[in-house]
Design a protein around this motif. Structure first.
Motif, PDB file in Angstrom:
ATOM      1  N   THR A 124       0.303  10.140   5.803  1.00 34.76           N
ATOM      2  CA  THR A 124      -0.043   8.790   5.372  1.00 34.76           C
ATOM      3  C   THR A 124      -1.304   8.809   4.524  1.00 34.76           C
ATOM      4  OG1 THR A 124       0.937   7.866   7.380  1.00 34.76           O
ATOM      5  CG2 THR A 124      -0.551   6.445   6.153  1.00 34.76           C
ATOM      6  N   ILE A 125      -1.252   8.080   3.419  1.00 39.51           N
ATOM      7  CA  ILE A 125      -2.391   7.990   2.500  1.00 39.51           C
ATOM      8  C   ILE A 125      -2.709   6.521   2.251  1.00 39.51           C
ATOM      9  CG2 ILE A 125      -3.195   8.452   0.143  1.00 39.51           C
ATOM     10  CD1 ILE A 125      -1.367  10.907   0.124  1.00 39.51           C
ATOM     11  N   ARG A 232       9.043  21.182  -1.482  1.00 39.50           N
ATOM     12  CA  ARG A 232       9.192  22.596  -1.165  1.00 39.50           C
ATOM     13  C   ARG A 232       7.816  23.098  -0.748  1.00 39.50           C
ATOM     14  NH1 ARG A 232      14.466  24.215  -0.376  1.00 39.50           N
ATOM     15  NH2 ARG A 232      15.796  23.204  -1.925  1.00 39.50           N
ATOM     16  N   HIS A 233       7.556  22.997   0.540  1.00 41.58           N
ATOM     17  CA  HIS A 233       6.233  23.341   1.054  1.00 41.58           C
ATOM     18  C   HIS A 233       6.040  24.854   1.032  1.00 41.58           C
ATOM     19  CE1 HIS A 233       2.852  23.615   3.921  1.00 41.58           C
ATOM     20  NE2 HIS A 233       2.573  22.388   3.500  1.00 41.58           N
ATOM     21  N   ALA A 234       4.830  25.289   0.692  1.00 44.92           N
ATOM     22  CA  ALA A 234       4.550  26.716   0.554  1.00 44.92           C
ATOM     23  C   ALA A 234       4.799  27.478   1.854  1.00 44.92           C
ATOM     24  CB  ALA A 234       3.106  26.919   0.103  1.00 44.92           C
ATOM     25  N   LYS A 235       4.583  26.836   3.009  1.00 46.45           N
ATOM     26  CA  LYS A 235       4.732  27.516   4.304  1.00 46.45           C
ATOM     27  C   LYS A 235       5.998  27.109   5.053  1.00 46.45           C
ATOM     28  CE  LYS A 235      -0.259  28.013   5.005  1.00 46.45           C
ATOM     29  NZ  LYS A 235      -1.421  27.675   5.880  1.00 46.45           N
ATOM     30  N   MET A 236       6.448  25.877   4.846  1.00 45.06           N
ATOM     31  CA  MET A 236       7.547  25.339   5.640  1.00 45.06           C
ATOM     32  C   MET A 236       8.853  25.181   4.871  1.00 45.06           C
ATOM     33  SD  MET A 236       6.641  24.865   8.836  1.00 45.06           S
ATOM     34  CE  MET A 236       5.824  26.471   8.723  1.00 45.06           C
ATOM     35  N   GLY A 237       8.845  25.433   3.575  1.00 43.39           N
ATOM     36  CA  GLY A 237      10.068  25.318   2.798  1.00 43.39           C
ATOM     37  C   GLY A 237      10.489  23.878   2.571  1.00 43.39           C
ATOM     38  N   LYS A 238      11.792  23.617   2.618  1.00 39.64           N
ATOM     39  CA  LYS A 238      12.333  22.296   2.295  1.00 39.64           C
ATOM     40  C   LYS A 238      11.908  21.252   3.322  1.00 39.64           C
ATOM     41  CE  LYS A 238      16.743  19.902   1.467  1.00 39.64           C
ATOM     42  NZ  LYS A 238      18.214  20.073   1.373  1.00 39.64           N
ATOM     43  N   MET A 239      11.367  20.127   2.814  1.00 38.87           N
ATOM     44  CA  MET A 239      10.977  19.002   3.654  1.00 38.87           C
ATOM     45  C   MET A 239      11.412  17.708   2.963  1.00 38.87           C
ATOM     46  SD  MET A 239       7.124  20.229   4.804  1.00 38.87           S
ATOM     47  CE  MET A 239       7.100  19.415   6.408  1.00 38.87           C
ATOM     48  N   LEU A 240      12.032  16.809   3.719  1.00 41.99           N
ATOM     49  CA  LEU A 240      12.515  15.546   3.170  1.00 41.99           C
ATOM     50  C   LEU A 240      11.771  14.375   3.812  1.00 41.99           C
ATOM     51  CD1 LEU A 240      16.366  16.193   3.209  1.00 41.99           C
ATOM     52  CD2 LEU A 240      14.877  16.186   1.206  1.00 41.99           C
ATOM     53  N   PHE A 241      11.294  13.469   2.974  1.00 41.12           N
ATOM     54  CA  PHE A 241      10.552  12.312   3.465  1.00 41.12           C
ATOM     55  C   PHE A 241      11.078  11.026   2.829  1.00 41.12           C
ATOM     56  CE2 PHE A 241       7.477  15.768   3.975  1.00 41.12           C
ATOM     57  CZ  PHE A 241       6.980  15.532   5.254  1.00 41.12           C
ATOM     58  N   ASP A 242      11.042   9.955   3.608  1.00 38.39           N
ATOM     59  CA  ASP A 242      11.274   8.607   3.085  1.00 38.39           C
ATOM     60  C   ASP A 242       9.911   7.984   2.850  1.00 38.39           C
ATOM     61  OD1 ASP A 242      14.209   8.322   3.307  1.00 38.39           O
ATOM     62  OD2 ASP A 242      13.826   8.596   5.445  1.00 38.39           O
ATOM     63  N   LEU A 243       9.652   7.542   1.623  1.00 39.39           N
ATOM     64  CA  LEU A 243       8.359   6.923   1.293  1.00 39.39           C
ATOM     65  C   LEU A 243       8.449   5.415   1.437  1.00 39.39           C
ATOM     66  CD1 LEU A 243       5.490   6.763   0.142  1.00 39.39           C
ATOM     67  CD2 LEU A 243       6.480   6.911  -2.154  1.00 39.39           C
ATOM     68  N   THR A 244       7.536   4.852   2.215  1.00 39.22           N
ATOM     69  CA  THR A 244       7.434   3.405   2.371  1.00 39.22           C
ATOM     70  C   THR A 244       6.000   2.984   2.065  1.00 39.22           C
ATOM     71  OG1 THR A 244       9.109   3.405   4.113  1.00 39.22           O
ATOM     72  CG2 THR A 244       7.732   1.448   3.927  1.00 39.22           C
ATOM     73  N   SER A 245       5.832   1.989   1.180  1.00 36.09           N
ATOM     74  CA  SER A 245       4.509   1.492   0.824  1.00 36.09           C
ATOM     75  C   SER A 245       4.267   0.156   1.517  1.00 36.09           C
ATOM     76  CB  SER A 245       4.385   1.320  -0.691  1.00 36.09           C
ATOM     77  OG  SER A 245       4.448   2.571  -1.335  1.00 36.09           O
ATOM     78  N   LEU A 246       3.142   0.041   2.174  1.00 30.46           N
ATOM     79  CA  LEU A 246       2.774  -1.178   2.880  1.00 30.46           C
ATOM     80  C   LEU A 246       1.470  -1.721   2.315  1.00 30.46           C
ATOM     81  CD1 LEU A 246       3.379   0.175   6.509  1.00 30.46           C
ATOM     82  CD2 LEU A 246       4.994  -1.109   5.099  1.00 30.46           C
ATOM     83  N   GLN A 247       1.418  -3.026   2.086  1.00 30.00           N
ATOM     84  CA  GLN A 247       0.206  -3.664   1.588  1.00 30.00           C
ATOM     85  C   GLN A 247      -0.674  -4.047   2.768  1.00 30.00           C
ATOM     86  OE1 GLN A 247       0.093  -3.742  -1.758  1.00 30.00           O
ATOM     87  NE2 GLN A 247      -2.058  -4.294  -1.721  1.00 30.00           N
ATOM     88  N   VAL A 248      -1.934  -3.653   2.717  1.00 33.33           N
ATOM     89  CA  VAL A 248      -2.890  -3.981   3.778  1.00 33.33           C
ATOM     90  C   VAL A 248      -3.534  -5.320   3.446  1.00 33.33           C
ATOM     91  CG1 VAL A 248      -4.966  -3.255   5.026  1.00 33.33           C
ATOM     92  CG2 VAL A 248      -3.331  -1.540   4.197  1.00 33.33           C
ATOM     93  N   ASP A 253      -7.493  -5.022  -1.279  1.00 32.79           N
ATOM     94  CA  ASP A 253      -6.222  -4.676  -1.912  1.00 32.79           C
ATOM     95  C   ASP A 253      -5.887  -3.204  -1.693  1.00 32.79           C
ATOM     96  OD1 ASP A 253      -3.889  -4.920  -3.244  1.00 32.79           O
ATOM     97  OD2 ASP A 253      -4.725  -5.685  -5.106  1.00 32.79           O
ATOM     98  N   LEU A 254      -5.743  -2.828  -0.431  1.00 34.94           N
ATOM     99  CA  LEU A 254      -5.414  -1.454  -0.071  1.00 34.94           C
ATOM    100  C   LEU A 254      -3.917  -1.293   0.167  1.00 34.94           C
ATOM    101  CD1 LEU A 254      -8.317  -0.648   2.435  1.00 34.94           C
ATOM    102  CD2 LEU A 254      -8.179  -0.065   0.002  1.00 34.94           C
ATOM    103  N   ARG A 255      -3.440  -0.100  -0.105  1.00 36.95           N
ATOM    104  CA  ARG A 255      -2.024   0.236   0.070  1.00 36.95           C
ATOM    105  C   ARG A 255      -1.922   1.407   1.041  1.00 36.95           C
ATOM    106  NH1 ARG A 255       2.500  -0.232  -3.071  1.00 36.95           N
ATOM    107  NH2 ARG A 255       1.230  -1.317  -4.606  1.00 36.95           N
ATOM    108  N   CYS A 256      -0.963   1.305   1.951  1.00 36.30           N
ATOM    109  CA  CYS A 256      -0.714   2.366   2.921  1.00 36.30           C
ATOM    110  C   CYS A 256       0.636   3.000   2.589  1.00 36.30           C
ATOM    111  CB  CYS A 256      -0.719   1.779   4.333  1.00 36.30           C
ATOM    112  SG  CYS A 256      -0.633   2.993   5.653  1.00 36.30           S
ATOM    113  N   SER A 257       0.621   4.252   2.150  1.00 33.07           N
ATOM    114  CA  SER A 257       1.845   4.969   1.777  1.00 33.07           C
ATOM    115  C   SER A 257       2.213   5.924   2.903  1.00 33.07           C
ATOM    116  CB  SER A 257       1.642   5.742   0.471  1.00 33.07           C
ATOM    117  OG  SER A 257       1.321   4.864  -0.590  1.00 33.07           O
ATOM    118  N   VAL A 258       3.348   5.656   3.547  1.00 35.14           N
ATOM    119  CA  VAL A 258       3.777   6.426   4.709  1.00 35.14           C
ATOM    120  C   VAL A 258       4.987   7.276   4.353  1.00 35.14           C
ATOM    121  CG1 VAL A 258       4.491   6.314   7.119  1.00 35.14           C
ATOM    122  CG2 VAL A 258       2.967   4.551   6.196  1.00 35.14           C
TER     123      VAL A 258
END
Length: 283
Positions: A124-125, A232-248, A253-258
Motif C-alpha cells: 500500500t502506498i 516479475r519480482h526479482a526474488k519471488m517471480g510472477k506476482m499478480l495484484f488487483d490495484l484499488t485506489s481510495l480517496q482519503v 487530498d491524499l490517495r491510498c493505492s492498495v
C-alpha cells in the motif's frame, strides 16, 4: 497553469479523444479517404449539435465562450467517461479547484498509518495530489522499493517510474503500468488548473525520459483505475495484484493505492515468504 497552457492542453485532449472514435461506432459512414484516424471535426460538431466553426475554434484552443450545456453535448459526442468529462470542464472553463490548498510537506495521521500497516500482505502506498509518496507499508517496500532510502524530493511516483530501473524490471507490461498512474496524474492536472507546479513538473519529465511525452499525450483520464497488474519480482517471480485506489477524506487530498494479491494466485503466499525471510535475516 496559465490560460494559454490550459487551452493548449484542451486542444490536445479533444484531438486525442476524437481520434479514438471510429465513425461507424457512432452511426456515421466510414467510406471516403481520411487523413487521420477517428472522427473529423465537423462530424464531432454534427454529433454535438454545434457549428463546425465553433467546435474547430474550441479544438484549436482559442479563447472563446463556452457553456456547461454545450460542453455536455461535446462530452456526449466524444463518449467521455465521468473523469474525462470533469477534465474537459476544468480545461474549457478554467474552473479552479475548491479544495483547501495543500501543505508544502503533507503528512499522514497516525490512525491512517496504522490502517496501512495492518494491510500486512497488501502493498500500500499513500500519495498526494502531486503523486508525491508520503506513506507506505512494509509490503510495499518489499515489492517495490525501500522508499525511505530515496531522498524526499525524489520520492515522486511518476518520476520513479521513469527513472528507476527496478520499476521497469518489475512490471511485465511497463507501459500499461505507467499509463495507470499517468491517468491519475492527468485527473489531478485537470482538477488543479491553478497550480503552476504541474506544468513545471511536466516540462522536467519531458527532459528526464523521451518516452514520457508520447505516453502522456495518450490522454487517458481516470481518478481511480482498477486494474490487474502482473509483476516479475526479482526474488519471488510472477506476482499478480488487483490495484484499488481510495480517496482519503480531508484537506490534503491524499490517495491510498492498495495492491491486493489476486484471488487464486500464489502471490500472497510468496509475499509472506519474502517478508518472513527478510525478517528472520535481520533478527
Amino acid at each position: 497553469m496559465n490560460r494559454d497552457t490550459r487551452l493548449q492542453a484542451l486542444s490536445a485532449f479533444l484531438t486525442a479523444q476524437r481520434a479514438k472514435i471510429q465513425p461507424e461506432s457512432v452511426g456515421l459512414p466510414s467510406a471516403g479517404r481520411r487523413r487521420t484516424p477517428g472522427l473529423r471535426r465537423e462530424e464531432v460538431a454534427q454529433l454535438a449539435g454545434v457549428s463546425s466553426t465553433w467546435y474547430t475554434w474550441l479544438e484549436q484552443g482559442r479563447d472563446i465562450n463556452v457553456s456547461s450545456s454545450v460542453l455536455d453535448c461535446i462530452a456526449s459526442a466524444l463518449r467521455l467517461t465521468a473523469d474525462e468529462r470533469k477534465y474537459l470542464f476544468s480545461l474549457a472553463m478554467g474552473t479552479p479547484s475548491t479544495s483547501i490548498p495543500q501543505q508544502e510537506e503533507p503528512s499522514i495521521s497516525l490512525s491512517l498509518q496504522k490502517m496501512v500497516d495492518e494491510l500486512h500482505y497488501c502493498p500500500t502506498i499513500i500519495s498526494d495530489r502531486h503523486c508525491q509518496i508520503v506513506g507506505w507499508n512494509r509490503a510495499a517496500s518489499h515489492v517495490f522499493l525501500e522508499f525511505d532510502r530515496i531522498p524526499l524530493e525524489q520520492r515522486n511516483m511518476i518520476r520513479l517510474l521513469f527513472t528507476r530501473k527496478e520499476f521497469r524490471r518489475l512490471a511485465v507490461n511497463w507501459e500499461h503500468f505507467v499509463m495507470g498512474f499517468l491517468s491519475i496524474f492527468r485527473s489531478y492536472y485537470g482538477q488543479y488548473v491553478g497550480d503552476a507546479w504541474y506544468e513545471q513538473f511536466l516540462q522536467e519529465m519531458k527532459q528526464v525520459d523521451p518516452e514520457f511525452l508520447p505516453l502522456w499525450q495518450h490522454s487517458q483520464v481516470s481518478s481511480a483505475p482498477e486494474v490487474v497488474i502482473e509483476f516479475r519480482h526479482a526474488k519471488m517471480g510472477k506476482m499478480l495484484f488487483d490495484l484499488t485506489s481510495l480517496q482519503v477524506q480531508g484537506g490534503a487530498d491524499l490517495r491510498c493505492s492498495v495492491y491486493t494479491p489476486a484471488a487464486g494466485s500464489s502471490t500472497e503466499a510468496k509475499l509472506k515468504r519474502l517478508m518472513n525471510k527478510t525478517e528472520d535475516s535481520t533478527n
